[in-house]
Design a protein around this motif. Sequence first.
Motif, mmCIF file in Angstrom:
data_model
loop_
_atom_site.group_PDB
_atom_site.id
_atom_site.type_symbol
_atom_site.label_atom_id
_atom_site.label_comp_id
_atom_site.label_asym_id
_atom_site.label_seq_id
_atom_site.Cartn_x
_atom_site.Cartn_y
_atom_site.Cartn_z
ATOM 1 N N VAL A 253 47.128 32.173 30.934
ATOM 2 C CA VAL A 253 47.088 33.415 30.942
ATOM 3 C C VAL A 253 45.699 34.147 30.894
ATOM 4 O O VAL A 253 45.675 35.178 31.542
ATOM 5 N N GLN A 254 44.627 33.373 30.299
ATOM 6 C CA GLN A 254 43.370 33.726 30.188
ATOM 7 C C GLN A 254 42.717 33.772 31.893
ATOM 8 O O GLN A 254 42.212 34.888 32.282
ATOM 9 N N ALA A 255 43.225 32.796 32.534
ATOM 10 C CA ALA A 255 42.941 32.658 34.056
ATOM 11 C C ALA A 255 43.432 33.819 34.738
ATOM 12 O O ALA A 255 42.727 34.480 35.594
ATOM 13 N N VAL A 256 44.814 34.201 34.505
ATOM 14 C CA VAL A 256 45.201 35.545 35.123
ATOM 15 C C VAL A 256 44.357 36.652 34.976
ATOM 16 O O VAL A 256 44.382 37.811 35.612
ATOM 17 N N ALA A 257 44.203 36.679 33.510
ATOM 18 C CA ALA A 257 43.304 38.122 33.034
ATOM 19 C C ALA A 257 42.157 38.198 33.749
ATOM 20 O O ALA A 257 41.679 39.179 34.118
ATOM 21 N N ASP A 258 41.489 37.201 33.860
ATOM 22 C CA ASP A 258 40.102 37.044 34.520
ATOM 23 C C ASP A 258 40.335 37.424 35.987
ATOM 24 O O ASP A 258 39.232 38.062 36.566
#
Length: 71
Positions: free
Chosen positions: A21-26
């Motif tokens: 999820v953090q990768a998508v947000a980044d």
Amino acid sequence: MAEFTPGRRSRKGRPQMPPEVQAVADELSRRAAQMWAEADGELSIAEAVELAAFRMGAEAPQTMTEPQGES
């Protein structure tokens, strides 16, 4: 005009996001910032985020479930 630079926000008191999820947000943040910078004042940052999210969704592989035959 000041430049928008995405950065990590304080997440104090919030649960940690899973790495996926953090990768998508980044990636969303990166794409939105790039679109906003290239728009030369024609997009607000909110519009750039919305457009980036739309484009990311449109690029995502679409999985289709095929009907299974009776056994």
